[in-house]
Write a protein that holds these residues in place. Sequence first.
Motif, mmCIF file in Angstrom:
data_model
loop_
_atom_site.group_PDB
_atom_site.id
_atom_site.type_symbol
_atom_site.label_atom_id
_atom_site.label_comp_id
_atom_site.label_asym_id
_atom_site.label_seq_id
_atom_site.Cartn_x
_atom_site.Cartn_y
_atom_site.Cartn_z
ATOM 1 N N TYR A 374 23.257 87.242 80.166
ATOM 2 C CA TYR A 374 23.350 85.867 80.681
ATOM 3 C C TYR A 374 21.993 85.335 81.113
ATOM 4 N N SER A 375 20.928 85.771 80.511
ATOM 5 C CA SER A 375 19.654 85.125 80.799
ATOM 6 C C SER A 375 18.969 84.813 79.467
ATOM 7 N N PRO A 376 17.988 83.907 79.487
ATOM 8 C CA PRO A 376 17.431 83.414 78.233
ATOM 9 C C PRO A 376 16.837 84.514 77.348
ATOM 10 N N VAL A 377 16.436 85.630 77.982
ATOM 11 C CA VAL A 377 15.795 86.673 77.191
ATOM 12 C C VAL A 377 16.755 87.221 76.135
ATOM 13 N N GLN A 378 18.055 87.164 76.448
ATOM 14 C CA GLN A 378 19.047 87.647 75.477
ATOM 15 C C GLN A 378 18.966 86.829 74.176
ATOM 16 N N GLN A 379 19.007 85.503 74.317
ATOM 17 C CA GLN A 379 18.933 84.651 73.129
ATOM 18 C C GLN A 379 17.570 84.785 72.452
ATOM 19 N N ALA A 380 16.521 84.975 73.279
ATOM 20 C CA ALA A 380 15.188 85.094 72.697
ATOM 21 C C ALA A 380 15.088 86.330 71.818
ATOM 22 N N VAL A 381 15.686 87.427 72.290
ATOM 23 C CA VAL A 381 15.661 88.660 71.497
ATOM 24 C C VAL A 381 16.407 88.459 70.186
ATOM 25 N N ALA B 202 8.426 88.225 81.428
ATOM 26 C CA ALA B 202 8.639 89.292 82.412
ATOM 27 C C ALA B 202 9.809 90.166 81.991
ATOM 28 N N ASP B 203 10.902 89.538 81.560
ATOM 29 C CA ASP B 203 12.081 90.301 81.170
ATOM 30 C C ASP B 203 11.806 91.134 79.926
ATOM 31 N N VAL B 204 11.112 90.521 78.967
ATOM 32 C CA VAL B 204 10.775 91.269 77.753
ATOM 33 C C VAL B 204 9.950 92.491 78.124
ATOM 34 N N GLY B 205 9.029 92.301 79.065
ATOM 35 C CA GLY B 205 8.201 93.413 79.515
ATOM 36 C C GLY B 205 9.031 94.531 80.124
ATOM 37 N N ILE B 206 9.958 94.161 81.008
ATOM 38 C CA ILE B 206 10.784 95.192 81.658
ATOM 39 C C ILE B 206 11.656 95.904 80.621
ATOM 40 N N ILE B 207 12.227 95.123 79.693
ATOM 41 C CA ILE B 207 13.077 95.742 78.669
ATOM 42 C C ILE B 207 12.265 96.726 77.842
ATOM 43 N N GLY B 208 11.071 96.289 77.447
ATOM 44 C CA GLY B 208 10.215 97.159 76.647
ATOM 45 C C GLY B 208 9.860 98.427 77.406
ATOM 46 N N ALA B 209 9.494 98.261 78.674
ATOM 47 C CA ALA B 209 9.115 99.418 79.481
ATOM 48 C C ALA B 209 10.300 100.360 79.664
ATOM 49 N N ALA B 210 11.481 99.774 79.893
ATOM 50 C CA ALA B 210 12.671 100.608 80.101
ATOM 51 C C ALA B 210 12.968 101.431 78.852
ATOM 52 N N LEU B 211 12.781 100.823 77.684
ATOM 53 C CA LEU B 211 13.129 101.519 76.444
ATOM 54 C C LEU B 211 12.099 102.586 76.088
ATOM 55 N N THR B 212 10.839 102.337 76.455
ATOM 56 C CA THR B 212 9.819 103.287 76.014
ATOM 57 C C THR B 212 9.536 104.367 77.052
ATOM 58 N N THR B 213 9.699 104.040 78.357
ATOM 59 C CA THR B 213 9.274 105.018 79.357
ATOM 60 C C THR B 213 10.393 105.502 80.261
ATOM 61 N N ARG B 214 11.629 105.176 79.958
ATOM 62 C CA ARG B 214 12.744 105.608 80.805
ATOM 63 C C ARG B 214 12.489 105.321 82.274
ATOM 64 N N LEU B 215 12.344 104.055 82.599
ATOM 65 C CA LEU B 215 12.166 103.664 83.994
ATOM 66 C C LEU B 215 13.372 104.097 84.813
#
Lengths: 455, 290
Positions: A374-381, B202-215
């Motif tokens: 439910y945040s924009p990053v979902q659609q962006a991905v 910011a979210d893309v960064g956290i997602i990427g970090a979570a997937l690569t480094t098992r935060l």
Amino acid sequence: MIRLVVPITALALTAGAGAADLRALVAAASPGDIIRVPAGVHPGTVVIDKPLTLLAEPGAIIDAGGAGDAVRVTAPNVTIRGFTIRNTGDSLDRENAGVNATGAPGAVIEHNVFTDVLFGVYLRESPGSAVRFNVIGGKALDLARRGDGVRLWQSDDCLIERNTIHDGRDAVMWFSDRTRIVANTVTRGRYGLHFMYSDDNVLEDNTLSHNSVGAFLMYSKNLTLRRNRFVSNRGPSGFGVGLKDVDGLLAEDNLFAANRVGVQVDNSPSAVDVRHLYRRNVFAYNDQGVALMPSVRRNDFTGNAFVDNAEQVAVLGGGDLSDNRFTVAGRGNFWSDYAGFDRDADGIGDLPYRADSLFESLLARDSRLRLFLYSPVQQAVEAAARVAPVVRPRPLLTDDAPLMSPPRLPGVVLARGPAPAVSAVAAGAGLLALGLGIFGAMLPVPERRLREAAT
Amino acid sequence: MTAMRRQAEPVRRDDAWPVSPRLLTTLALKELRDALSNKWVLLFTIAFAALALGLAALARASAGMTGFAGFGRTAASLVNLVLLLTPLMALSVGATCIVTERERGMLGYLLAQPVSRTEVFLAKYIGLALAMTAAVAVGFGVSAIAMSGAGDGALFLRLAALSALLAWAMLAVGVLVSVVLRRTGSAVGVAVFIWLTLALLADVGIIGAALTTRLRTVTIFSLTLVNPLQAFKMASLAGFGAGLDVLGPAGVWATTEFGRRLPILLYASLLAWIVLPLLAAWVAFRRRPL
């Protein structure tokens, strides 16, 4: 055959006004008698050790006084109708129940109201019994300290029909085959319905809502789920239906709505020669419509509707859905996120439906990333995956013949939930007034008023 | 008589404290009036209301399909809409407010009057915050009425209040940008970049970090909590009754870990994003030469 008809005997006992308690009436009766039980509070435990029919006059109450069972049945062919049964003990070890029937085949428990009972109806080794038209309300205890609204133990061929069960733990069948469970409503319990090692059972037209799990079916064979509604079951596990080591399942015309998971499948079917069929069900507004463990095989889905589930179909912990079919005999399912068209107007989309969401595949790799739902990053991905197909995941599933319209569920009329339209309109009007009021203050003030304010 | 005496007073010193409420009100109302001529606010209000109406229509269509009104879902889409639009408008309005006036020399003119810098600064923020509140209220008002078949009034009020909080926070950040930077163009650029960062990067960064480094889960949740947009989202989802369980294991972790303190945490994050940038902007505004 299930015994539903109350036998009529010549003799009918009726106690005089304000007469002694029910225990004396039972002691005085002969097997086969019909006893009309007068209004008033009859203390429990009432032990029924011969075939009797107890008919309550309006206002007849059996009160266990907060200890032990209210009624204990130890003879076959006993009917208990029309009572208010209340206030059992709360010992889980002793399994205190409103009606505790042991070795009582052919018991009929109907039209009773159970309040403040630990267990409601407990049928032990009492095959061919019927529990019908009862209202069973549990004690106000923690989920862990509650008893079961209905419990069957080694009681085959029973009928559980049109009961309303609330605030209990489970309605559970242990080692009880050929049970028919029809048109019951179970709310605010742990597992609305719970099968353990119970085969050939039929569930029809039940409503299971606001339980931790709607129906948890375990280690059982040949089950039929038909026209049930599993709604808003969102406890710690939160399944509409959970399947664990079930072999032989037909699920048709059911509604799974607003659960955490519509149907959760674990090792079902477990036998290699069994396939499970899900048809014409509606999976709507669940966090996950259908969730399968990675090793689950041999499930067929056809004619179902998957409507706006946050994830329509998920494989827990990643993996693929090989040997689970979403198109059977040229008929697929309806998918609310299907973007294809139907040029030849045969009701089947001309392009296959593919579930290849990049975000969902990320969720499968690390489920904690649901935090970003439910945040924009979902659609962006998703948009990124569309623009750059190289990052697109392998499709989780493909439906070659997606349906253009959802199946109609016979008789499904759902309450619209808390829908106080007036309050929404009032809130809207209030907000509008506030906003327009502020905007109004922004309007240029006439020169004259400015001058007045200055002096 | 009183007017005479006031004229006789010396010009107020810049760091005069306390501020005069009367002066503050006058200046804030002036700011409100200016905001009406700022087409951004009007445009945002219309866009937000139109999109919310569209959502309502969609929700009705899908409710008709199964006879099940998924209001929670519609509200969730509304949250998504707020997440994109509100920060964009608040940041851009905030970022232009002071730097533009400084470029045009209006700020110098205003500060030559017997008003303190603190009063001008606070009045600007309050006036613009009121304008944002109005825009949010109109948007939600329209959608609440349109969705009344499936809606719950208290829920709409709560969402609207939270959106206003988010708008104030982003406005504060925008004002900070506006105070610090010298040119309107660069201020707008920086504001849009901040918006992009908070909404996506910011979210893309956290997602990427979570997937690569098992935060660790606590790390993922804390990093997300610090983002005012995510704090807003979580606060509004927590209002739908189910806690944060819709947000999967990390949400369940937060719900069990913090329990009743979770909403406080979420609101604290939002409030911090109002107070801290505003404080920094105030300090910078008082110190900077014109």
